[in-house]
Design an enzyme around this catalytic site. Sequence first.
Site, PDB file in Angstrom:
ATOM      1  N   GLU A   1       0.835  -1.193   0.000  1.00 57.70           N
ATOM      2  CA  GLU A   1       0.000   0.000   0.000  1.00 57.70           C
ATOM      3  C   GLU A   1       0.873   1.246   0.000  1.00 57.70           C
ATOM      4  OE1 GLU A   1      -3.013  -0.275   3.004  1.00 57.70           O
ATOM      5  OE2 GLU A   1      -3.986  -1.951   2.006  1.00 57.70           O
TER       6      GLU A   1
HETATM    7  C1  HEC Z   1      -3.352   1.042  -1.648  1.00 65.11           C
HETATM    8  C2  HEC Z   1      -4.690   1.382  -1.225  1.00 65.11           C
HETATM    9  C3  HEC Z   1      -4.933   1.829   0.194  1.00 65.11           C
HETATM   10  C4  HEC Z   1      -4.286   2.823   0.904  1.00 65.11           C
HETATM   11  C5  HEC Z   1      -3.084   3.639   0.492  1.00 65.11           C
HETATM   12  C6  HEC Z   1      -5.009   2.955   2.140  1.00 65.11           C
HETATM   13  N1  HEC Z   1      -6.065   2.067   2.176  1.00 65.11           N
HETATM   14 FE1  HEC Z   1      -7.459   1.921   3.621  1.00 65.11          FE
HETATM   15  N2  HEC Z   1      -8.171   0.203   2.792  1.00 65.11           N
HETATM   16  C7  HEC Z   1      -7.726  -0.333   1.602  1.00 65.11           C
HETATM   17  C8  HEC Z   1      -8.280  -1.682   1.461  1.00 65.11           C
HETATM   18  C9  HEC Z   1      -8.064  -2.617   0.292  1.00 65.11           C
HETATM   19  C10 HEC Z   1      -9.048  -1.921   2.622  1.00 65.11           C
HETATM   20  C11 HEC Z   1      -9.803  -3.205   2.987  1.00 65.11           C
HETATM   21  C12 HEC Z   1      -8.802  -4.224   3.494  1.00 65.11           C
HETATM   22  C13 HEC Z   1      -9.433  -5.403   4.172  1.00 65.11           C
HETATM   23  O1  HEC Z   1     -10.623  -5.378   4.487  1.00 65.11           O
HETATM   24  O2  HEC Z   1      -8.717  -6.371   4.432  1.00 65.11           O
HETATM   25  C14 HEC Z   1      -8.983  -0.698   3.429  1.00 65.11           C
HETATM   26  C15 HEC Z   1      -9.685  -0.478   4.621  1.00 65.11           C
HETATM   27  C16 HEC Z   1      -9.729   0.748   5.280  1.00 65.11           C
HETATM   28  C17 HEC Z   1     -10.665   1.112   6.330  1.00 65.11           C
HETATM   29  C18 HEC Z   1     -11.774   0.233   6.892  1.00 65.11           C
HETATM   30  C19 HEC Z   1     -13.123   0.704   6.446  1.00 65.11           C
HETATM   31  C20 HEC Z   1     -14.252  -0.231   6.834  1.00 65.11           C
HETATM   32  O3  HEC Z   1     -15.418   0.102   6.553  1.00 65.11           O
HETATM   33  O4  HEC Z   1     -14.015  -1.305   7.383  1.00 65.11           O
HETATM   34  C21 HEC Z   1     -10.374   2.403   6.703  1.00 65.11           C
HETATM   35  C22 HEC Z   1     -11.064   3.241   7.751  1.00 65.11           C
HETATM   36  C23 HEC Z   1      -9.216   2.822   5.910  1.00 65.11           C
HETATM   37  N3  HEC Z   1      -8.875   1.804   5.046  1.00 65.11           N
HETATM   38  C24 HEC Z   1      -8.551   4.042   6.069  1.00 65.11           C
HETATM   39  C25 HEC Z   1      -7.280   4.287   5.518  1.00 65.11           C
HETATM   40  C26 HEC Z   1      -6.350   5.311   5.983  1.00 65.11           C
HETATM   41  C27 HEC Z   1      -6.593   6.267   7.124  1.00 65.11           C
HETATM   42  C28 HEC Z   1      -5.256   5.249   5.162  1.00 65.11           C
HETATM   43  C29 HEC Z   1      -3.982   6.075   5.248  1.00 65.11           C
HETATM   44  C30 HEC Z   1      -3.225   5.971   6.467  1.00 65.11           C
HETATM   45  C31 HEC Z   1      -5.515   4.180   4.190  1.00 65.11           C
HETATM   46  N4  HEC Z   1      -6.731   3.611   4.465  1.00 65.11           N
HETATM   47  C32 HEC Z   1      -4.674   3.856   3.142  1.00 65.11           C
HETATM   48  C33 HEC Z   1      -6.899   0.303   0.690  1.00 65.11           C
HETATM   49  C34 HEC Z   1      -6.035   1.332   1.017  1.00 65.11           C
END
Ligand code: HEC
Length: 484
Positions: free
Chosen positions: A226
């Site tokens: 990521e």
């Molecule tokens: C490369 C893409 C990527 C980046 C960069 C990323 N995310 Fe995510 N995020 C995802 C994915 C894919 C999931 C789901 C993963 C899983 O469920 O295993 C997720 C899940 C989440 C969730 C959970 C939401 C829920 O409804 O359960 C949150 C909140 C979130 N991310 C916030 C962030 C934050 C804050 C950052 C920066 C620090 C960030 N993400 C950076 C791809 C990304």
Amino acid sequence: MLARFGWVTRSALATALLALGGCGGTGNEKEEVASAEPSTASPSSGALDAAVAKVSDKDSADKPAHLVTPDRAVDPKKLVDVVEQEVKGGENASPSPESILWLPSDQSKIKDEPLTVKVPKGLSPLILNVNVPAANPLTKGKFELGKQLYFDPRVSLDGTISCATCHNPEKGWTDQLSVSVGIDGHTGGRSAPTVVNTAYGKTMFWDGRSPSLEGQAQGPIQNPIEMGKQSYEDIVLRLRAIPGYKDQFEKVFGTDVTLDGMAKAIATFERVAALSGNSKYDKYNSDGDLTALSESEKRGMVLFGLRLRGDDEFKTNVALKKAECTSCHTGSNFTNEQFHNIGVGWNAEKNDFADYGRFVISPIGSKNNSELGAFKTPTVREIEKSGPYMHDGSLKTLEEVVEHYNKGGNPNPSLDKDIKKLNLTDSEKADVVAFMKALTGEQVKVELPTLPPGTDGKIPDPHAALTPPPVKAAANVFHPAVQR
Ligand code: HEC
Ligand code: HEC
């Protein structure tokens, strides 16, 4: 408490955290930093060694990570000295892990004001201890700081990816891709869920493995696909070199930049900015504006499982709960926060799931077959904007989603009992889609922040990181479940 901790080397800590992988897949609910003291048992550079608490699954279940702080008195002066040495590159330059992750705050230094939030119509108010952890009350400075961190690509290893790359407010707080693309064009196995109304979420991730937004926010920054293969120390020290961040952390937390503070600030920003309510449905339901919904939307609402208002004389001529989506998409945020197998990702030929979902997260000994292929019920607010849909992004449109439910999902041994053939007519299917679109609402307008200049005097443009990099490698390592 210390009895539960084992001493491990820094690389072991990194491996333990990375193993859980994924956006926020820190397994933060299972790890806890215990002490600033260098380990004597370790063969590698002593002061960098970290203590990791392997809190048992049972403990973690009833003890949210954000409420767990080290219970030992630490001399803040000592920690700051160590860190200054590290930044200056002096002798004994290694910072202690605790000084990076967490520092006791000096209350007298905190110059921040409480933030009061008026939530959009249809949502319940944000309440301390209910939706906002007692350890992280909403404040103005925290919100502004969290917003900068959320959009700052310098949080990633090569300065190209921010949280907004995958959770862009303009795209319904997602990337609108089937599976997310991270640093160097790596793809993962799951679709980025929306951040919309996660303030009300009981757990985070498709499998619910993180208990809070705070716990979640610590993961992606050091997920190799990521935001890059980097350690917490790397990120925190990089941000400590940015005077604008140092100053804001002092004001908001009374500490230098820490991972704990980063997580709290980002969570505050998400909690407040990613709210959606006051949709056509809310105008109808809460205001009693009977004209807010069209006839098709009203029929869709009834099929979905919700009754017309008592003062509405419109006759829908459809059966209440024929689709009964409300058995899972219920309450003001349209989710029961539970995990269900609706047959997404089932491979009938292989007789197996591509991703085991909730099953993997359950503690050994209490795994239940009904959790196989089960994922968290997502909100359907703002749903029009956040496709493709489902944990694997396999359904492109809302029409395809309704078709999936209409045929009774994908039959498999652990299919939820509430998923069955619906026999909706074509016009009824269109009505259900129309109703879901009436849940597009009023969102908080998020202006992109001006980021603090770096040591080179340059100010990164947060817009640049809004476009995900081109896909290069399919790594499929967001999560051990996908890695099998
Ligand atoms: C490369 C893409 C990527 C980046 C960069 C990323 N995310 Fe995510 N995020 C995802 C994915 C894919 C999931 C789901 C993963 C899983 O469920 O295993 C997720 C899940 C989440 C969730 C959970 C939401 C829920 O409804 O359960 C949150 C909140 C979130 N991310 C916030 C962030 C934050 C804050 C950052 C920066 C620090 C960030 N993400 C950076 C791809 C990304
Ligand atoms: C048994 C519980 C259950 C029922 C009943 C149910 N859903 Fe779902 N819904 C879920 C779960 C769980 C997911 C996520 C599944 C996954 O990704 O594997 C989901 C996903 C969705 C999504 C995609 C959301 C996103 O962000 O990707 C939409 C849209 C949706 N459901 C609409 C409906 C509609 C319309 C109905 C009624 C016809 C319905 N659901 C009935 C549990 C349910």
